[in-house]
Design a protein around this motif. Sequence first.
Motif, PDB file in Angstrom:
ATOM      1  N   GLN A 128      66.926 -56.633  82.086  1.00 20.24           N
ATOM      2  CA  GLN A 128      66.170 -57.664  80.917  1.00 20.24           C
ATOM      3  C   GLN A 128      67.222 -58.303  79.664  1.00 20.24           C
ATOM      4  OE1 GLN A 128      65.988 -53.224  79.101  1.00 20.24           O
ATOM      5  NE2 GLN A 128      63.649 -54.045  79.545  1.00 20.24           N
ATOM      6  N   ARG A 129      68.497 -58.123  80.435  1.00 23.82           N
ATOM      7  CA  ARG A 129      69.436 -58.820  80.150  1.00 23.82           C
ATOM      8  C   ARG A 129      70.767 -58.905  81.280  1.00 23.82           C
ATOM      9  NH1 ARG A 129      74.807 -57.387  77.132  1.00 23.82           N
ATOM     10  NH2 ARG A 129      75.158 -59.434  75.749  1.00 23.82           N
ATOM     11  N   GLU A 140      74.233 -65.376  78.106  1.00 23.66           N
ATOM     12  CA  GLU A 140      73.485 -64.554  78.632  1.00 23.66           C
ATOM     13  C   GLU A 140      72.015 -65.475  78.844  1.00 23.66           C
ATOM     14  OE1 GLU A 140      71.945 -61.536  74.964  1.00 23.66           O
ATOM     15  OE2 GLU A 140      74.406 -61.636  75.219  1.00 23.66           O
ATOM     16  N   THR A 142      67.484 -63.757  79.943  1.00 22.12           N
ATOM     17  CA  THR A 142      66.625 -62.928  79.575  1.00 22.12           C
ATOM     18  C   THR A 142      66.169 -62.825  79.872  1.00 22.12           C
ATOM     19  OG1 THR A 142      66.140 -63.742  77.686  1.00 22.12           O
ATOM     20  CG2 THR A 142      67.582 -62.240  76.736  1.00 22.12           C
TER      21      THR A 142
END
Length: 145
Positions: A128-129, A140, A142
């Motif tokens: 999910q991340r 980062e 997602t």
Amino acid sequence: MSDAKSSRSIADIAERFKSIDVCMLVTKTGPDAAIAARPMSNNGDVSKGDGTTFHFATDDGRIDDDLKRSPQCGATYSHGEFYGSVQGVAKLIRDRNVMEEHWVDELEKWFENGLDTDGLVLIEVNPQRIAWWEGREQGELTPGG
């Protein structure tokens, strides 16, 4: 480490994860949802599309119970100056046809009877991340977001 940002695709980071055989897979454990971690091989099996990883285990250990109680999990990867972290949701798969798709012969050093090992289960981790750091770069992602 500086705050220098870099944009890398999920496929780029998935390729890095694929090249790092062993990660630390982290689950919530016990009635208090304490944190537990154990080394797991990703078998070089990482989806470039979304970073999904696949790990084999047996259902006679704590990891099976942990993931039945809470599918939330994490994984950490490290090699040289590269560090990666995944927060995701795991799914336990017992379908032999699906397991065959992800099996590699090197796993027989851990599972003597191969796909016929009693209680063999495939753990699919859907991220999910994804966070990563390498030298002065970081980012980062997602998946699906």
